[in-house]
Design an enzyme around this catalytic site. Structure first.
Site, PDB file in Angstrom:
ATOM      1  N   ASP A 230      29.162  51.112  22.473  1.00  0.00           N
ATOM      2  CA  ASP A 230      29.411  51.821  21.082  1.00  0.00           C
ATOM      3  C   ASP A 230      28.647  50.647  20.184  1.00  0.00           C
ATOM      4  O   ASP A 230      27.582  50.105  20.951  1.00  0.00           O
ATOM      5  CB  ASP A 230      31.038  51.419  20.524  1.00  0.00           C
ATOM      6  CG  ASP A 230      31.360  49.960  20.472  1.00  0.00           C
ATOM      7  OD1 ASP A 230      30.572  49.070  20.635  1.00  0.00           O
ATOM      8  OD2 ASP A 230      32.562  49.795  19.955  1.00  0.00           O
TER       9      ASP A 230
ATOM     10  N   CYS B 226      31.391  46.825  24.164  1.00  0.00           N
ATOM     11  CA  CYS B 226      31.955  47.068  23.139  1.00  0.00           C
ATOM     12  C   CYS B 226      32.206  45.648  22.268  1.00  0.00           C
ATOM     13  O   CYS B 226      31.435  44.635  22.806  1.00  0.00           O
ATOM     14  CB  CYS B 226      33.174  47.806  22.648  1.00  0.00           C
ATOM     15  SG  CYS B 226      34.467  47.225  23.313  1.00  0.00           S
ATOM     16  N   GLY B 227      32.703  45.567  21.142  1.00  0.00           N
ATOM     17  CA  GLY B 227      32.739  44.288  20.608  1.00  0.00           C
ATOM     18  C   GLY B 227      33.549  43.254  21.355  1.00  0.00           C
ATOM     19  O   GLY B 227      32.978  42.212  21.597  1.00  0.00           O
TER      20      GLY B 227
ATOM     21  N   GLY C 144      34.921  44.213  24.489  1.00  0.00           N
ATOM     22  CA  GLY C 144      34.928  44.752  25.835  1.00  0.00           C
ATOM     23  C   GLY C 144      36.466  45.227  26.413  1.00  0.00           C
ATOM     24  O   GLY C 144      36.477  46.093  27.288  1.00  0.00           O
ATOM     25  N   ILE C 145      37.221  45.017  25.354  1.00  0.00           N
ATOM     26  CA  ILE C 145      38.775  45.374  25.699  1.00  0.00           C
ATOM     27  C   ILE C 145      39.047  46.803  25.499  1.00  0.00           C
ATOM     28  O   ILE C 145      39.337  47.497  26.420  1.00  0.00           O
ATOM     29  CB  ILE C 145      39.716  44.659  24.604  1.00  0.00           C
ATOM     30  CG1 ILE C 145      39.690  43.105  24.933  1.00  0.00           C
ATOM     31  CG2 ILE C 145      41.216  45.115  24.916  1.00  0.00           C
ATOM     32  CD1 ILE C 145      40.274  42.242  24.056  1.00  0.00           C
TER      33      ILE C 145
ATOM     34  N   HIS D 282      37.201  41.511  45.476  1.00  0.00           N
ATOM     35  CA  HIS D 282      38.751  41.803  45.806  1.00  0.00           C
ATOM     36  C   HIS D 282      38.978  43.202  45.249  1.00  0.00           C
ATOM     37  O   HIS D 282      39.774  43.721  45.751  1.00  0.00           O
ATOM     38  CB  HIS D 282      39.700  40.639  45.014  1.00  0.00           C
ATOM     39  CG  HIS D 282      39.300  39.111  45.630  1.00  0.00           C
ATOM     40  ND1 HIS D 282      40.086  38.275  45.070  1.00  0.00           N
ATOM     41  CD2 HIS D 282      38.737  39.083  46.682  1.00  0.00           C
ATOM     42  CE1 HIS D 282      39.459  37.148  45.944  1.00  0.00           C
ATOM     43  NE2 HIS D 282      38.655  37.523  46.626  1.00  0.00           N
TER      44      HIS D 282
ATOM     45  N   ARG E 268      43.266  43.780  53.151  1.00  0.00           N
ATOM     46  CA  ARG E 268      44.467  43.554  52.059  1.00  0.00           C
ATOM     47  C   ARG E 268      43.901  44.072  50.773  1.00  0.00           C
ATOM     48  O   ARG E 268      44.852  44.616  50.065  1.00  0.00           O
ATOM     49  CB  ARG E 268      44.761  42.201  52.037  1.00  0.00           C
ATOM     50  CG  ARG E 268      43.637  41.059  51.846  1.00  0.00           C
ATOM     51  CD  ARG E 268      44.029  39.467  51.923  1.00  0.00           C
ATOM     52  NE  ARG E 268      42.745  38.745  51.737  1.00  0.00           N
ATOM     53  CZ  ARG E 268      42.530  37.774  50.788  1.00  0.00           C
ATOM     54  NH1 ARG E 268      43.805  37.666  50.157  1.00  0.00           N
ATOM     55  NH2 ARG E 268      41.771  37.322  50.710  1.00  0.00           N
TER      56      ARG E 268
END
Length: 142
Positions: free
Chosen positions: A7, A64-65, A67-68, A97, A132
């Site tokens: 963004d 983004c600002g 990342g969330i 993982h 796993r």
């Protein structure tokens, strides 16, 4: 091929990452945002996610600002495993993982130099392929 999107707050960091990818001879497709005016991060998360879903690209980088928001948007898409990483350990662990296929970064959280090391770690780490971890990834898709 690496899909990259951002963004408006991630524009400057994306430019540095593109320079890094160019210096390493890594191919990428830039899905924007190519401006610094206000833009909506879900649009870019969806564009990068679709490129991975369609097998046009193998991995993605979203910015983004924090990342969330952009990682939340990406993770709503089937087959996308976006990991928000602000350190190299997390970038390495999520590849080993989780076989994460998208790296999310917060441009207002980390500096450019550190972000480039995280990108290098993420792109340079292969999935462990351990049974796993395969089982757990399959559980995410169910």
């Amino acid at each position: 091929m690496i899909a990259i999107g951002n963004d408006h707050t991630g524009y400057e960091l994306k430019q540095a990452i593109l320079e890094y990818l160019d210096s390493k001879g890594l191919e990428y497709k830039d899905f924007g945002c190519g401006k610094v005016n206000s833009s909506d991060y879900p649009d870019y998360a969806k564009a990068v996610g679709r490129a991975i879903q369609n097998k046009e690209c193998d991995k993605g980088i979203l910015i983004c600002g924090t990342g969330i928001g952009i990682s939340i948007a990406a993770n709503k898409m089937k087959g996308i495993r976006a990991a928000l990483c602000h350190d190299c350990f997390s970038a390495e662990a999520t590849r080993l993982h989780n076989d994460a296929n998208v790296l999310a970064l917060g441009a207002r959280v980390i500096g450019i130099g550190h972000a480039l090391k995280i990108v290098e770690t993420f792109l340079g780490t292969e999935f462990s392929g351990e049974e796993r971890h395969i089982k757990r990834i399959q559980m995410l898709e169910d």
